[in-house]
Enzyme design. Sequence first.
Site, mmCIF file in Angstrom:
data_model
loop_
_atom_site.group_PDB
_atom_site.id
_atom_site.type_symbol
_atom_site.label_atom_id
_atom_site.label_comp_id
_atom_site.label_asym_id
_atom_site.label_seq_id
_atom_site.Cartn_x
_atom_site.Cartn_y
_atom_site.Cartn_z
ATOM 1 N N CYS A 84 0.813 -1.207 0.000
ATOM 2 C CA CYS A 84 0.000 0.000 0.000
ATOM 3 C C CYS A 84 0.849 1.261 0.000
ATOM 4 O O CYS A 84 1.119 1.862 1.041
ATOM 5 C CB CYS A 84 -0.990 0.055 1.151
ATOM 6 S SG CYS A 84 -2.165 1.393 0.835
ATOM 7 N N CYS A 94 -5.839 2.135 -4.082
ATOM 8 C CA CYS A 94 -5.282 2.789 -2.911
ATOM 9 C C CYS A 94 -6.223 3.919 -2.496
ATOM 10 O O CYS A 94 -6.173 4.999 -3.072
ATOM 11 C CB CYS A 94 -3.909 3.345 -3.279
ATOM 12 S SG CYS A 94 -2.905 3.616 -1.847
#
Length: 409
Positions: A164, A339
């Site tokens: 991430c 994201c």
Amino acid sequence: MPTSQSHEVVIVGGGAAGIATAASMLKRRPSLDIAIIEPSEVHAYQPGWTMVGGGVFEPEVTVRPMSRVMPKGVDWIKAAAASFQPENNQVTLQDGSTIRYELLIVAPGIRLAWEKIAGLEETLGKNGVTSNYRYDLAPYTWQLVQQLRKGRAIFTQPPMPIKCAGAPQKAMYLSCDHWLQRGVLGDIEVEFRNAGGVLFGVADYVPALMEYVEKYHIGLKLGSNLVAVDGPAQKATFKTEAGEVMCDFDMLHVVPPQVAPQFLADSPLAAESGFVDVDQHTLQHVRYPNVFGLGDAGSMPNAKTAAAARKQAPVVAVNALRQLDCKGPTAGYDGYGSCPLTVERGKIVLAEFGYGGKLMPSFPTWLIDGTKAQRLSWMLKADALPWIYWNGMLKGREWLAGPGNMIAH
């Protein structure tokens, strides 16, 4: 005493990727004999830790007993894998036991290499040093955010790959939003020190993020990599093009360097990067046809996110079953990753993109325009995505994630 057993399908890793793949395969072929090698008793919804660090979620909602997420019918081997012998279709466990397979799926995740930053491990969780990348530290992030009224807060990001890539910024924006609401942001010097050369890897999302960098008066320091921390003295050392710089801090949110698990990196399955060496579309190993890899441990050049694993699992499920049937792969993965960048409490920039930075929105732009901060995106992350994770992805329900068509390559 080391033992030996064999299974039709062996999956290394009981994280998001491993569990989702097992569930997707069993949905298609309930009679499959699948074993999952996973030592942990707890399964975590890691995307939730950003929200814990921002005071939005309680930590307990992000974890469940591993026994509750293991798909029914799977043989759970509560042990750690130690090495691979693909020539013999075998995995060796840490206790010396061996597991033979017809087909292997490698999904052990990525390793957080805290030790690569000098002095960091001994000061984590105290002296104002924290990280949302660990379940036990995310609550300390929120504690520090609430306590800080003046001084310097530094948020770091190491070189890629990391899981991430937006998480280092998410922690910062949520902290700044809290300080702004409290009326103390003007007394806090906020810095984002990123080892990379850009704020975010996909240019289309940068303008919306830069609005928040300016709104919160964040000092953007690119090409700045954290190499050492002196916790008691509250000093952090960064390597830059101009040499090393030492910075005082009152709060330091650290994202550790990340590498392939050692037992994978040392194995015949590894690419030069240490990650499992697979075709980026079929997710089949480039040298061993009865081996597949996905999730954060894969060598594919996609963003390492839970959303990526959600799209990869059905592709592996289809292609792995075809391999068992002595047929070629038909499903392809397009590099999708997502994201959700939490830029303030209640708004998110929903970055969704595939290979080459191609935008891949899941929703029409009239509903959600991912390049802008929106409230609906926040509702998606805070309410919908955790539910979809536990009740959809881990159960083999492929909502918005069916296997793609074969991609020419």
